[in-house]
Motif scaffolding. Structure first.
Motif, PDB file in Angstrom:
ATOM      1  N   UNK A  39     -10.248  20.807 -16.025  1.00  0.00           N
ATOM      2  CA  UNK A  39      -9.176  20.726 -16.795  1.00  0.00           C
ATOM      3  C   UNK A  39      -9.428  19.549 -18.007  1.00  0.00           C
ATOM      4  N   UNK A  92     -16.710  12.528  -5.026  1.00  0.00           N
ATOM      5  CA  UNK A  92     -15.350  11.775  -5.288  1.00  0.00           C
ATOM      6  C   UNK A  92     -15.963  10.791  -6.655  1.00  0.00           C
ATOM      7  N   UNK A  93     -15.286  11.244  -7.722  1.00  0.00           N
ATOM      8  CA  UNK A  93     -16.478  10.328  -8.969  1.00  0.00           C
ATOM      9  C   UNK A  93     -15.071  10.213 -10.080  1.00  0.00           C
ATOM     10  N   UNK A  94     -15.214   8.394 -10.608  1.00  0.00           N
ATOM     11  CA  UNK A  94     -14.270   8.007 -11.726  1.00  0.00           C
ATOM     12  C   UNK A  94     -15.072   7.273 -12.523  1.00  0.00           C
ATOM     13  N   UNK A  95     -15.298   8.088 -13.954  1.00  0.00           N
ATOM     14  CA  UNK A  95     -16.064   6.879 -14.636  1.00  0.00           C
ATOM     15  C   UNK A  95     -15.601   7.203 -16.057  1.00  0.00           C
ATOM     16  N   UNK A  96     -15.499   6.323 -17.043  1.00  0.00           N
ATOM     17  CA  UNK A  96     -15.370   5.953 -18.265  1.00  0.00           C
ATOM     18  C   UNK A  96     -15.957   6.836 -19.680  1.00  0.00           C
ATOM     19  N   UNK A 101     -11.439   9.076 -19.504  1.00  0.00           N
ATOM     20  CA  UNK A 101     -11.758   9.157 -17.758  1.00  0.00           C
ATOM     21  C   UNK A 101     -11.967  10.014 -17.627  1.00  0.00           C
ATOM     22  N   UNK A 146     -12.246  12.421 -13.717  1.00  0.00           N
ATOM     23  CA  UNK A 146     -11.731  12.195 -12.874  1.00  0.00           C
ATOM     24  C   UNK A 146     -12.623  13.860 -11.464  1.00  0.00           C
ATOM     25  N   UNK A 182     -13.862  15.357  -8.307  1.00  0.00           N
ATOM     26  CA  UNK A 182     -13.351  15.957  -7.033  1.00  0.00           C
ATOM     27  C   UNK A 182     -14.388  16.903  -6.205  1.00  0.00           C
ATOM     28  N   UNK A 183     -14.551  17.543  -5.105  1.00  0.00           N
ATOM     29  CA  UNK A 183     -15.385  18.300  -4.974  1.00  0.00           C
ATOM     30  C   UNK A 183     -15.162  19.691  -5.534  1.00  0.00           C
ATOM     31  N   UNK A 184     -14.233  19.979  -5.820  1.00  0.00           N
ATOM     32  CA  UNK A 184     -13.523  21.246  -6.476  1.00  0.00           C
ATOM     33  C   UNK A 184     -12.808  21.611  -7.612  1.00  0.00           C
ATOM     34  N   UNK A 185     -12.773  19.514  -8.109  1.00  0.00           N
ATOM     35  CA  UNK A 185     -11.920  20.073  -9.581  1.00  0.00           C
ATOM     36  C   UNK A 185     -12.556  18.309 -10.559  1.00  0.00           C
ATOM     37  N   UNK A 200      -9.078  13.298 -18.992  1.00  0.00           N
ATOM     38  CA  UNK A 200      -8.236  12.351 -19.658  1.00  0.00           C
ATOM     39  C   UNK A 200      -8.989  12.169 -21.021  1.00  0.00           C
TER      40      UNK A 200
END
Lengths: 144, 293
Positions: free
Chosen positions: A6, A39-43, A66, A68, A70-73, A77
């Protein structure tokens, strides 16, 4: 089989689709994501955002925000997203020239920083356009 | 029996009213279309960031941050989003009713209010509740900057001064032109229960995120954005609701005016005819009396 991507900004929703691979520029360097990523979050930094779907490559200009993973997504943003074909080359070139001119004058460190950011943004925009023209990214650019 | 002249002037005044309500209906419908588009454009981001924050909260249970921490509730801060103007049906009244019900369900809790929109401010003043802040001049075509004071106020009261242990937002959600629903959501603390409760389970993913750079930096970026976009989006929802409610209310008013005009015109004509008949019969009976005399 890929994962759901997305792409949204505060002002609009660009797409939600199943894709095979993405590559983006985070603040700590470029990274690629395939299905099943941890799972991973980054700027996000200012940079090119590439999406591969069924052997076609799509290119976006992305600045700030940002991601985000996830495994399948994957959800992006972003503060700014433009499709490669939305980039206005002439405007980018003008903004870049203006910034270069402005930097030749003595300026305060704060506005220097701002101009350097403009320089970076527009440089990336022009880079995307140039690569697109030279067909190094041959895939059709998504028309929605 | 009213006189012909008084009926005539009433018809004229109702016609004027009809013209005004008709114009208001058209203005509202034009604005509604724009506002609706903005709501639909901004909804995905607000939803995604709302989910993301709550997902982070559900994964990081052990982690202390004022934004995720549940404290015993003494004071609840409420951000009340209402309209600036009236003549938009019952949307404000419904919202205030839901607010009062919410307060009754939580006896012993102190409430403090920050209002966006004049109707809400007036309501809070009239009811004698604690008004902490008033945000004015938010426009339907406005940008996120206009609601920044609201965002700052909420963060300040919640995490800096620690006056509030919870922050909620009340607004009217735009569902369709015919339907707008009063809604409230907990903004703070970010409560992982919200996601699991709303039939949206954290879909089997467990374990923490990898953060790059570290989570402090990411949250510093995410938290202000979360507030801005969620609050801003709710304000836009409220505008779209306001315009659709006004459009419908004005449409009804126009239809009513039409009916009233119809009824009045009928009475007017009947009365006019009755007068003519009366005059004729007076004249003819007069003439008869003369010819017989």
């Amino acid at each position: 089989m890929g994962f759901i991507l997305s792409l949204v900004t505060q002002e609009r929703h660009l797409l939600t689709e199943e894709v095979d691979y993405i590559q983006a520029k985070g603040v700590e360097g470029e990274f690629g994501v395939l299905k099943g990523h941890a799972p991973f979050l980054t700027l996000l930094d200012v940079g090119e955002f590439l999406v591969r779907k069924e052997e076609s490559l799509y290119s976006y200009f992305v600045a700030g925000g940002v991601v985000e993973v996830l495994q399948d997504r994957v959800t992006v943003l972003a503060d700014t997203i433009e499709r490669a074909d939305e980039i206005d080359g002439r405007r980018a070139e003008e903004a870049r020239q203006n910034a270069i001119e402005a930097l030749k004058q003595p300026v305060s460190s704060q506005s220097r920083l701002q101009y350097e950011q403009v320089l970076k943004r527009e440089g990336v925009r022009l880079g995307i356009l140039a690569r697109r023209r030279s067909m190094r990214h041959p895939g059709p650019i998504r028309e929605e | 029996m009213p006189s012909l002249r008084s009926i005539r002037s009433r018809i004229r005044s109702v016609k004027n009213t009809r013209q005004i309500t008709k114009a208001m209906e058209m203005v509202a419908s034009a604005k509604m279309r724009k506002a609706q588009q903005r709501v639909l454009d901004t909804r995905p981001y607000a939803e995604k960031i709302y989910e993301l924050m709550h997902r982070i909260a559900s994964r990081e249970k052990a982690w202390s941050s004022p934004f995720f921490e549940t404290r015993p509730v003494q004071t609840i801060g409420v951000l009340l989003v209402s309209t600036d103007r009236g003549l938009c049906g019952a949307i404000n009244a419904n919202l205030f009713r839901s607010l009062v019900r919410f307060m009754k369900e939580r006896p012993g809790v102190r409430f403090e209010f920050v209002t966006i929109g004049r109707k809400g401010r007036d309501f809070i003043r009239r009811s004698g509740f604690n008004l902490t802040g008033v945000i004015q001049g938010v426009k339907d075509r406005g940008t996120i900057e206009e609601i920044l004071p609201a965002t700052q106020l909420v963060i300040e009261e919640f995490s800096e001064k620690k006056n509030w242990q919870e922050a909620w937002i009340f607004y009217t959600q735009f569902e369709s032109i015919m339907s707008q629903k009063p809604r409230h959501e907990k903004l703070l603390p970010i409560d992982p229960e919200v996601l699991t409760g709303s039939g949206n389970p954290p879909n089997g993913h467990s374990g923490e995120y990898l953060y790059e750079p570290d989570r402090r930096d990411i949250l510093d970026v995410l938290i202000p954005r979360y507030f801005e976009t969620v609050i801003f989006q709710r304000v836009l929802e409220n505008f779209a609701s306001e315009y659709s409610a006004r459009m419908v209310a004005m449409k009804n008013a126009t239809a009513n005016a039409k009916e009233v005009i119809y009824g009045l015109t009928l009475t007017y004509n009947k009365l006019r005819q009755a007068n003519i008949t009366k005059e004729i019969s007076e004249i003819s009976s007069g003439a008869e009396a003369i010819s017989q005399g």
